[in-house]
Design a protein around this motif. Sequence first.
Motif, PDB file in Angstrom:
ATOM      1  N   GLU A 156      10.744   4.862   1.920  1.00  0.00           N
ATOM      2  CA  GLU A 156      11.243   5.301   0.861  1.00  0.00           C
ATOM      3  C   GLU A 156      10.526   4.454  -0.328  1.00  0.00           C
ATOM      4  O   GLU A 156      11.060   3.779  -1.383  1.00  0.00           O
ATOM      5  CB  GLU A 156      12.764   5.221   0.289  1.00  0.00           C
ATOM      6  CG  GLU A 156      13.636   5.924   1.462  1.00  0.00           C
ATOM      7  CD  GLU A 156      15.018   6.513   0.943  1.00  0.00           C
ATOM      8  OE1 GLU A 156      15.444   6.053  -0.205  1.00  0.00           O
ATOM      9  OE2 GLU A 156      15.377   7.347   1.865  1.00  0.00           O
ATOM     10  N   ALA A 157       9.308   4.179  -0.299  1.00  0.00           N
ATOM     11  CA  ALA A 157       8.500   3.590  -1.159  1.00  0.00           C
ATOM     12  C   ALA A 157       8.564   3.937  -2.585  1.00  0.00           C
ATOM     13  O   ALA A 157       8.583   2.969  -3.547  1.00  0.00           O
ATOM     14  CB  ALA A 157       6.965   3.690  -0.664  1.00  0.00           C
ATOM     15  N   ASP A 158       8.562   5.226  -2.936  1.00  0.00           N
ATOM     16  CA  ASP A 158       8.765   5.395  -4.361  1.00  0.00           C
ATOM     17  C   ASP A 158      10.112   4.943  -4.684  1.00  0.00           C
ATOM     18  O   ASP A 158      10.011   4.334  -6.019  1.00  0.00           O
ATOM     19  CB  ASP A 158       8.630   6.959  -4.471  1.00  0.00           C
ATOM     20  CG  ASP A 158       9.615   7.811  -3.681  1.00  0.00           C
ATOM     21  OD1 ASP A 158      10.147   7.081  -2.686  1.00  0.00           O
ATOM     22  OD2 ASP A 158       9.710   9.037  -3.853  1.00  0.00           O
ATOM     23  N   ARG A 159      11.088   4.753  -4.139  1.00  0.00           N
ATOM     24  CA  ARG A 159      12.252   4.303  -4.723  1.00  0.00           C
ATOM     25  C   ARG A 159      12.359   2.832  -4.809  1.00  0.00           C
ATOM     26  O   ARG A 159      12.774   2.158  -5.866  1.00  0.00           O
ATOM     27  CB  ARG A 159      13.557   4.651  -3.649  1.00  0.00           C
ATOM     28  CG  ARG A 159      13.684   6.101  -3.544  1.00  0.00           C
ATOM     29  CD  ARG A 159      15.089   6.565  -3.329  1.00  0.00           C
ATOM     30  NE  ARG A 159      15.144   7.728  -3.012  1.00  0.00           N
ATOM     31  CZ  ARG A 159      15.034   8.671  -4.074  1.00  0.00           C
ATOM     32  NH1 ARG A 159      14.526   8.599  -5.139  1.00  0.00           N
ATOM     33  NH2 ARG A 159      14.805  10.025  -3.655  1.00  0.00           N
ATOM     34  N   MET A 160      11.510   2.371  -3.967  1.00  0.00           N
ATOM     35  CA  MET A 160      11.355   0.746  -4.077  1.00  0.00           C
ATOM     36  C   MET A 160      10.805   0.414  -5.568  1.00  0.00           C
ATOM     37  O   MET A 160      11.066  -0.619  -6.105  1.00  0.00           O
ATOM     38  CB  MET A 160      10.477   0.147  -3.035  1.00  0.00           C
ATOM     39  CG  MET A 160      11.203   0.241  -1.578  1.00  0.00           C
ATOM     40  SD  MET A 160      10.756  -1.213  -0.688  1.00  0.00           S
ATOM     41  CE  MET A 160      10.767  -0.394   0.841  1.00  0.00           C
ATOM     42  N   LEU A 161       9.898   1.326  -5.791  1.00  0.00           N
ATOM     43  CA  LEU A 161       9.041   0.849  -6.982  1.00  0.00           C
ATOM     44  C   LEU A 161       9.713   1.219  -8.168  1.00  0.00           C
ATOM     45  O   LEU A 161       9.834   0.215  -9.146  1.00  0.00           O
ATOM     46  CB  LEU A 161       7.690   1.676  -7.128  1.00  0.00           C
ATOM     47  CG  LEU A 161       6.678   1.283  -5.925  1.00  0.00           C
ATOM     48  CD1 LEU A 161       5.465   1.896  -6.461  1.00  0.00           C
ATOM     49  CD2 LEU A 161       6.453  -0.118  -5.730  1.00  0.00           C
ATOM     50  N   ILE A 169       7.347  -6.794  -3.087  1.00  0.00           N
ATOM     51  CA  ILE A 169       6.733  -6.165  -1.983  1.00  0.00           C
ATOM     52  C   ILE A 169       5.119  -6.700  -1.828  1.00  0.00           C
ATOM     53  O   ILE A 169       4.659  -6.838  -0.817  1.00  0.00           O
ATOM     54  CB  ILE A 169       6.450  -4.484  -2.421  1.00  0.00           C
ATOM     55  CG1 ILE A 169       7.783  -3.934  -2.127  1.00  0.00           C
ATOM     56  CG2 ILE A 169       5.475  -3.973  -1.429  1.00  0.00           C
ATOM     57  CD1 ILE A 169       7.867  -2.416  -2.465  1.00  0.00           C
ATOM     58  N   LYS A 170       4.388  -6.803  -3.167  1.00  0.00           N
ATOM     59  CA  LYS A 170       3.035  -7.391  -3.216  1.00  0.00           C
ATOM     60  C   LYS A 170       3.098  -8.896  -2.485  1.00  0.00           C
ATOM     61  O   LYS A 170       2.271  -9.285  -1.797  1.00  0.00           O
ATOM     62  CB  LYS A 170       2.552  -7.531  -4.631  1.00  0.00           C
ATOM     63  CG  LYS A 170       2.110  -6.166  -4.972  1.00  0.00           C
ATOM     64  CD  LYS A 170       1.543  -5.785  -6.148  1.00  0.00           C
ATOM     65  CE  LYS A 170       1.257  -4.162  -6.443  1.00  0.00           C
ATOM     66  NZ  LYS A 170       1.549  -4.227  -7.831  1.00  0.00           N
ATOM     67  N   LEU A 176       0.989 -10.550   5.595  1.00  0.00           N
ATOM     68  CA  LEU A 176       0.993  -9.648   6.748  1.00  0.00           C
ATOM     69  C   LEU A 176      -0.587  -9.946   7.224  1.00  0.00           C
ATOM     70  O   LEU A 176      -1.516 -10.206   6.608  1.00  0.00           O
ATOM     71  CB  LEU A 176       1.341  -8.237   6.232  1.00  0.00           C
ATOM     72  CG  LEU A 176       2.494  -7.735   6.076  1.00  0.00           C
ATOM     73  CD1 LEU A 176       2.672  -6.322   5.495  1.00  0.00           C
ATOM     74  CD2 LEU A 176       3.561  -7.852   7.317  1.00  0.00           C
ATOM     75  N   PRO A 177      -0.672  -9.865   8.465  1.00  0.00           N
ATOM     76  CA  PRO A 177      -1.818 -10.055   9.243  1.00  0.00           C
ATOM     77  C   PRO A 177      -2.651  -8.529   8.972  1.00  0.00           C
ATOM     78  O   PRO A 177      -1.954  -7.757   8.650  1.00  0.00           O
ATOM     79  CB  PRO A 177      -1.612 -10.193  10.672  1.00  0.00           C
ATOM     80  CG  PRO A 177      -0.418  -9.586  10.969  1.00  0.00           C
ATOM     81  CD  PRO A 177       0.410  -9.738   9.716  1.00  0.00           C
TER      82      PRO A 177
END
Length: 416
Positions: A156-161, A169-170, A176-177
């Motif tokens: 749900e990436a759009d909702r996170m933004l 998130i950034k 992360l590797p």
Amino acid sequence: MTFENLNIIAPITQALKQKGYTEPTPIQQIAIPHLLNGSDVFGTAQTGTGKTAAFAIPILQKLYLNHSDSRTGSIRALILAPTRELAIQISDSFSDYSKGLKLRHTVIYGGVSQNPQTAFLRKGVDIVIATPGRLLDLMNQGFIQLDRVEFFILDEADRMLDMGFAPDIKRIITKLPARRQTGFFTATIPPEIKALANSLLTRPVMVHAAPVSTPADGINHSVYYVEQSDKKALLQQVFLTEDIDTALIFTRTKHGADRVARDLNRIGITAEAIHGNKSQNLRQRALNGDKSRSIKVLVATDIASRGIDIDRLSHVINFELPEVPETYIHRIGRTGRAGEKGTAISFCASGERSSLKDINKLLPGTIEVKRILGFKATENLLVAPVIIQRPRHAMQTNRFDSTSNNPRRSSYRSRY
Ligand code: AMP
């Protein structure tokens, strides 16, 4: 098509059988083989398409087949979700699908004490499902390292933004590797989502399931034209005339949600409002209450409803119509899930006519106009007192005339 055809190993197919999954959903049919083969996946899918299993099954299978002892504090798969409820549901799905596999997962979210979460992490886990804020917090305290993550899923990436998680998130992504597999799931693709996806994915396979404008099959849609001030009485009447098992009612505001829940409780219908202001315990109680059927009705705004997964929700009621027609589709996705029948009922006041018109364009000819005799309609043509407790036979229905594109005329005709 079966899960065996997708080369899913026996312990997982057995767990899926126990869940009653007989065949993979379309998104699972496409995403699972690609994730098993090592590709990144960009999926446009909303809740109700089976997207959780589409990423959970290949993650579990690959981690299981390539087992390594989970070193304390370092994890092999990270799933980020926008809300606590969604994170818990994803974690429940991992529990269901991983029976018989010796993989450990845990769920991390804010609003509760961190101690049980850190105690679990200390023992070592393979998979973490988290909301961004608490995850960052625990990373900063040194409880979690992401340097051995093999799978990263943004759900749900759009909702996170929308919810303002972009900075978190950034920050998480930088830990992360570079060598990892990524799954990116979103219901909509605004420009900032494209940019985020480009920064995260390497030659991803695109998977589109149930696009936003395609409503789930098997849903019965209806609308009542009603004065805003009569909606409360109409809702009570709908509960008397419809066979409602479990319902999710949408309101525009948090206060509206509280008011509707209070009004229903007053007439003996157990309802609970859920919204971001409430403590995690209360929200979870509402959810669990619904699962155990002690609470029949949840009342929520669009934001608060995100990520709620209630099995066999019989009704979605739009106490207020959404201004964006796609939101209607998203709301009704909460009923009629996984092939079951569902009912979507909307209340349309005079100020909401243009919203209804837009929704109707998206779903031409599917929304049935219903009336309960005795209710003042919105046109001021019929001036009758509001009568509640009408018997079932007093209900009249007619089909919305989509060719006229004029809800006023079609509801007028239904009366005379
Ligand atoms: P999701 O889109 O992941 O929120 O899943 C929506 C619902 O579909 C959940 O209740 C799942 O348990 C259910 N589900 C997922 N995959 C399948 C499947 N292959 N067969 C039947 N139900 C499924």
